[in-house]
Scaffold this motif. Structure first.
Motif, PDB file in Angstrom:
ATOM      1  N   GLN A  18      42.366  61.733  40.178  1.00 38.17           N
ATOM      2  CA  GLN A  18      42.875  61.350  41.814  1.00 38.17           C
ATOM      3  C   GLN A  18      42.200  60.593  42.518  1.00 38.17           C
ATOM      4  OE1 GLN A  18      41.919  64.918  43.526  1.00 38.17           O
ATOM      5  NE2 GLN A  18      43.748  65.077  45.183  1.00 38.17           N
ATOM      6  N   ALA A  19      41.097  60.081  41.729  1.00 37.99           N
ATOM      7  CA  ALA A  19      39.979  58.605  41.628  1.00 37.99           C
ATOM      8  C   ALA A  19      40.651  57.626  41.171  1.00 37.99           C
ATOM      9  CB  ALA A  19      38.382  59.729  41.876  1.00 37.99           C
ATOM     10  N   ASP A  20      40.786  57.332  40.244  1.00 36.61           N
ATOM     11  CA  ASP A  20      41.699  56.486  38.798  1.00 36.61           C
ATOM     12  C   ASP A  20      42.651  56.112  39.758  1.00 36.61           C
ATOM     13  OD1 ASP A  20      39.065  57.138  37.421  1.00 36.61           O
ATOM     14  OD2 ASP A  20      40.348  57.998  36.206  1.00 36.61           O
ATOM     15  N   ALA A  21      43.592  57.271  40.251  1.00 36.31           N
ATOM     16  CA  ALA A  21      44.724  56.615  41.031  1.00 36.31           C
ATOM     17  C   ALA A  21      44.469  55.751  41.967  1.00 36.31           C
ATOM     18  CB  ALA A  21      45.284  57.957  41.336  1.00 36.31           C
ATOM     19  N   ILE A  22      43.409  56.072  42.375  1.00 42.13           N
ATOM     20  CA  ILE A  22      43.582  55.431  44.132  1.00 42.13           C
ATOM     21  C   ILE A  22      42.626  53.687  44.100  1.00 42.13           C
ATOM     22  CG2 ILE A  22      41.679  55.782  45.983  1.00 42.13           C
ATOM     23  CD1 ILE A  22      43.899  57.525  47.347  1.00 42.13           C
ATOM     24  N   ALA A  23      41.495  54.542  42.556  1.00 44.65           N
ATOM     25  CA  ALA A  23      40.658  53.052  42.256  1.00 44.65           C
ATOM     26  C   ALA A  23      41.615  52.094  42.049  1.00 44.65           C
ATOM     27  CB  ALA A  23      39.777  53.973  41.076  1.00 44.65           C
ATOM     28  N   GLN A  24      43.078  52.433  40.797  1.00 48.11           N
ATOM     29  CA  GLN A  24      44.525  51.448  40.399  1.00 48.11           C
ATOM     30  C   GLN A  24      44.782  51.212  41.086  1.00 48.11           C
ATOM     31  OE1 GLN A  24      46.932  53.067  37.850  1.00 48.11           O
ATOM     32  NE2 GLN A  24      45.555  54.110  36.246  1.00 48.11           N
ATOM     33  N   PHE A  25      45.589  51.809  42.271  1.00 50.96           N
ATOM     34  CA  PHE A  25      45.697  51.169  43.751  1.00 50.96           C
ATOM     35  C   PHE A  25      44.882  49.990  44.388  1.00 50.96           C
ATOM     36  CE2 PHE A  25      46.699  51.252  47.792  1.00 50.96           C
ATOM     37  CZ  PHE A  25      48.335  50.750  47.869  1.00 50.96           C
ATOM     38  N   LEU A  26      43.833  50.300  44.960  1.00 47.08           N
ATOM     39  CA  LEU A  26      42.303  49.356  45.371  1.00 47.08           C
ATOM     40  C   LEU A  26      42.692  48.296  44.389  1.00 47.08           C
ATOM     41  CD1 LEU A  26      39.710  51.941  46.247  1.00 47.08           C
ATOM     42  CD2 LEU A  26      41.394  50.435  47.495  1.00 47.08           C
ATOM     43  N   VAL A  27      42.894  47.644  43.334  1.00 49.09           N
ATOM     44  CA  VAL A  27      41.845  46.966  42.135  1.00 49.09           C
ATOM     45  C   VAL A  27      43.555  46.555  41.953  1.00 49.09           C
ATOM     46  CG1 VAL A  27      42.172  45.898  39.814  1.00 49.09           C
ATOM     47  CG2 VAL A  27      41.132  47.898  41.027  1.00 49.09           C
ATOM     48  N   SER A  28      44.730  46.711  42.368  1.00 44.10           N
ATOM     49  CA  SER A  28      46.623  46.133  42.815  1.00 44.10           C
ATOM     50  C   SER A  28      46.221  44.988  43.965  1.00 44.10           C
ATOM     51  CB  SER A  28      47.100  46.919  41.953  1.00 44.10           C
ATOM     52  OG  SER A  28      47.308  48.472  43.288  1.00 44.10           O
ATOM     53  N   ASN A  29      45.527  45.834  44.726  1.00 41.52           N
ATOM     54  CA  ASN A  29      46.198  44.967  46.416  1.00 41.52           C
ATOM     55  C   ASN A  29      44.296  44.040  46.390  1.00 41.52           C
ATOM     56  OD1 ASN A  29      47.770  45.999  47.801  1.00 41.52           O
ATOM     57  ND2 ASN A  29      47.212  47.607  46.681  1.00 41.52           N
ATOM     58  N   LYS A  30      43.530  44.041  45.066  1.00 45.30           N
ATOM     59  CA  LYS A  30      42.473  43.357  45.389  1.00 45.30           C
ATOM     60  C   LYS A  30      41.850  43.534  45.958  1.00 45.30           C
ATOM     61  CE  LYS A  30      45.052  39.281  43.276  1.00 45.30           C
ATOM     62  NZ  LYS A  30      45.447  39.869  42.678  1.00 45.30           N
ATOM     63  N   TRP A  31      41.721  44.463  46.971  1.00 45.77           N
ATOM     64  CA  TRP A  31      40.836  45.549  47.589  1.00 45.77           C
ATOM     65  C   TRP A  31      39.595  45.914  46.540  1.00 45.77           C
ATOM     66  CZ3 TRP A  31      44.835  48.927  50.870  1.00 45.77           C
ATOM     67  CH2 TRP A  31      45.522  48.021  50.760  1.00 45.77           C
ATOM     68  N   ARG A  32      38.092  45.119  47.009  1.00 46.67           N
ATOM     69  CA  ARG A  32      37.490  45.481  45.683  1.00 46.67           C
ATOM     70  C   ARG A  32      36.098  46.055  45.938  1.00 46.67           C
ATOM     71  NH1 ARG A  32      38.379  44.539  40.484  1.00 46.67           N
ATOM     72  NH2 ARG A  32      41.028  43.231  39.991  1.00 46.67           N
ATOM     73  N   SER A  33      35.814  45.394  47.372  1.00 45.66           N
ATOM     74  CA  SER A  33      34.229  46.288  47.774  1.00 45.66           C
ATOM     75  C   SER A  33      35.020  46.997  48.454  1.00 45.66           C
ATOM     76  CB  SER A  33      33.913  44.766  48.692  1.00 45.66           C
ATOM     77  OG  SER A  33      34.045  43.796  47.361  1.00 45.66           O
ATOM     78  N   ILE A  34      34.069  48.233  48.538  1.00 43.98           N
ATOM     79  CA  ILE A  34      34.218  49.537  49.547  1.00 43.98           C
ATOM     80  C   ILE A  34      33.180  50.040  49.958  1.00 43.98           C
ATOM     81  CG2 ILE A  34      35.266  51.883  48.644  1.00 43.98           C
ATOM     82  CD1 ILE A  34      36.973  49.343  47.844  1.00 43.98           C
ATOM     83  N   LEU A  35      33.826  50.521  51.397  1.00 45.97           N
ATOM     84  CA  LEU A  35      32.180  51.085  51.764  1.00 45.97           C
ATOM     85  C   LEU A  35      32.468  52.914  51.440  1.00 45.97           C
ATOM     86  CD1 LEU A  35      29.865  51.604  53.958  1.00 45.97           C
ATOM     87  CD2 LEU A  35      31.948  51.483  55.577  1.00 45.97           C
ATOM     88  N   LEU A  36      32.047  53.706  50.888  1.00 46.44           N
ATOM     89  CA  LEU A  36      31.429  54.521  50.151  1.00 46.44           C
ATOM     90  C   LEU A  36      30.976  55.891  51.045  1.00 46.44           C
ATOM     91  CD1 LEU A  36      32.609  57.116  48.494  1.00 46.44           C
ATOM     92  CD2 LEU A  36      30.510  57.204  47.504  1.00 46.44           C
ATOM     93  N   LEU A  37      31.998  55.977  52.075  1.00 49.49           N
ATOM     94  CA  LEU A  37      31.628  57.437  52.854  1.00 49.49           C
ATOM     95  C   LEU A  37      31.329  58.955  52.465  1.00 49.49           C
ATOM     96  CD1 LEU A  37      33.151  56.440  56.551  1.00 49.49           C
ATOM     97  CD2 LEU A  37      30.306  56.067  55.757  1.00 49.49           C
TER      98      LEU A  37
END
Length: 392
Positions: free
Chosen positions: A159-178
Motif C-alpha cells: 500500500q505504501a509503495d503504491a501511494i509513493a509511486q503516485f506521489l512521485v508520478s505527480n511530482k509531490w516529493r516533499s511529504i509531511l508524515l503524521l
C-alpha cells in the motif's frame, strides 16, 4: 437467442475444463474468525475511514463459493464452506483441529495479525493451507512468514509503495508524515518511510498526533498546529483507528492532498473500479452483503477462487501437487483488476495491482506506468525477493 448463448457457454466451458466424470469428491473450505472482532464494531464501521474494512468479509467467500458451483458440477466436485468462530486463538485452533480431522484442508482466516501468526506457527507441518484475508501487517510476510500461509490481502508495504509511486508520478516529493500513538499506526508509518526511501520521496517532518479529552494533550490533536511551520507537497496520515485521519482533509494550514489512511488510499478493491468486469463482481458482493465491498471482501473471494483454480487445473490432484501448482509460476488468477495474478514464491503474498482511490472514485492503478521491475512490475509493490526476510 438466450438458449444459444447458454449452449455457447457450455461449449466454451467444455473447451476450457477437463470434464472428468471419474472425479466425484468434496473440496472443503473453512472460515475461521473471532467471536468479537473490534475491527468490525458497528460504531467503527459507521465512521470508518477509507482504509478500514466496511464490514465482516465473509460475504466475499460466499460469493466465490456460489460462483464455483457451475465449475464443480462440470467436474463432479462439491465445494463446501464451513464457518467456525472462537473467543481467542486457542479456541480457533481447537476449531481448526476439529475441521482438519474431518477433512478440511483450506482455511480462510479473518483475524488480527497476532492471531494469524500464532495459528501459522501452531499448524506448520500439517497438511493444510491458511489464507490470510484481513491482516495487512508486514511481519506476517517477513520474519513471521510460514510456507503454508498464503496472503490474498495486500500488506502495508504494498500500500505504501503504491501511494509513493503516485506521489512521485505527480511530482509531490516533499511529504509531511503524521503518525498516531498506536502500535498499528507505527507499522503504517514505518512502511511509508521505507517506501519514501525506495522511491526518492523526502519526508520533511514527522509529527505525532494524539486524540484525547485531556486538555493537556489538546494541541497534539489540532490539525492546524500539526501542519503549520513546514513546507510539503502532500500529507501522509498513519492512523489505523481513523478518528483523527478523517478530520485532516481541508483542515491543514497549507492546502495540500492528504494520503495514507484517508483522502487518497491504496486498496485491493474499491466499488468504483469500472474496468475488467469489476462492476459485475461488485454488484454480486453488494447483493450478498448489503453494502459496498472492501479489500478484505475481495481477498476472501480471491482465496476461494485461487484454490478452485488449482483444483480445476490439477484435476483435483493430491494435496502436495495441488499446493505446488498454487504456489508456482504457472498459475493464472483473474482478480478483475487487469493483470495475471499469482503468489510470490518467497513469501506467499499474492501479486496484485492496487487501486488508488477516494471515497467515490478510483484515481489510478498501481504499479503506475514507468515503475519497472526486471521480472514482474507488480513486484515494485511490497517486498521484492532480495528485500524479503522470509525464510521457509
Amino acid at each position: 437467442m438466450h438458449l444459444n448463448l447458454i449452449r455457447f457457454a457450455f461449449a466454451l466451458l467444455a473447451g476450457l475444463l477437463p470434464l472428468t466424470p471419474a472425479l466425484a469428491d468434496t473440496v472443503r473450505f473453512a472460515w475461521l474468525a473471532l467471536d468479537k472482532d473490534v475491527r468490525y464494531d458497528d460504531k467503527r464501521t459507521f465512521f470508518r475511514t477509507l482504509s478500514q474494512p466496511p464490514g465482516n468479509p465473509y460475504a466475499g467467500a460466499e460469493v466465490a463459493m456460489r460462483e464455483s458451483r457451475f465449475v464443480g458440477q462440470a467436474l463432479k466436485i462439491d465445494f463446501k464452506l464451513d464457518r467456525a468462530t472462537g473467543a481467542d486463538t486457542s479456541a480457533l485452533l481447537a476449531q481448526l483441529d476439529r475441521l482438519h480431522a474431518e477433512g478440511v484442508r483450506y482455511f480462510l482466516v479473518d483475524a488480527p495479525a497476532a492471531v494469524q501468526a500464532e495459528l501459522g506457527r501452531a499448524t506448520r507441518g500439517k497438511e493444510l493451507l491458511l489464507f490470510n484475508v484481513s491482516a495487512a501487517d508486514d511481519a506476517l510476510r517477513q520474519a513471521q512468514c510460514q510456507p503454508h500461509v498464503f496472503h490474498t490481502l495486500p500488506n502495508h508495504a504494498m500500500q505504501a509503495d503504491a501511494i509513493a509511486q503516485f506521489l512521485v508520478s505527480n511530482k509531490w516529493r516533499s511529504i509531511l508524515l503524521l503518525e498516531g500513538p498506536l502500535a498499528e499506526d507505527k507499522l503504517i508509518a514505518t512502511a511509508f518511510e521505507r517506501a519514501a526511501k525506495r522511491f526518492g520521496l523526502k519526508i520533511t517532518d514527522k509529527r505525532s498526533f494524539v486524540l484525547s479529552n485531556d486538555p493537556r494533550q489538546r494541541n497534539q490533536g489540532n490539525v492546524g498546529l500539526l501542519t503549520a511551520g513546514s513546507d510539503y507537497d502532500a500529507i501522509f496520515v498513519a492512523d489505523s483507528d481513523g478518528e483523527f485521519a478523517r478530520g485532516v482533509p481541508y483542515r491543514s494550514v497549507r492546502p495540500r492532498p492528504v494520503v495514507g489512511s484517508e483522502g487518497l488510499v491504496a486498496e485491493a478493491w474499491h466499488w468504483a473500479w469500472e474496468r475488467h468486469g469489476a462492476p459485475q463482481l461488485t454488484s454480486r458482493m453488494i447483493k450478498q452483503a448489503d453494502r459496498h465491498p472492501g479489500s478484505a471482501d475481495w481477498a476472501a473471494w480471491m482465496a476461494v477462487k485461487a484454490v478452485v483454480e488449482a483444483v480445476v487445473r490439477t484435476e483435483n490432484a493430491p494435496f502436495p501437487k495441488l499446493v505446488a501448482y498454487l504456489a508456482g509460476e504457472d498459475i493464472t488468477l483473474d482478480g478483475f483488476k487487469g493483470n495475471r495474478l499469482g503468489f510470490r514464491p518467497w513469501d506467499r503474498q499474492l501479486r496484485q495491482p492496487l487501486l488508488i482511490a477516494t471515497h467515490n472514485a478510483v484515481i489510478e492503478r498501481a504499479p503506475i506506468d514507468g515503475f519497472l521491475h526486471q521480472h514482474n512490475n507488480m513486484d515494485t509493490l511490497g517486498f521484492d525477493q532480495r528485500d524479503s526476510q522470509c525464510k521457509f
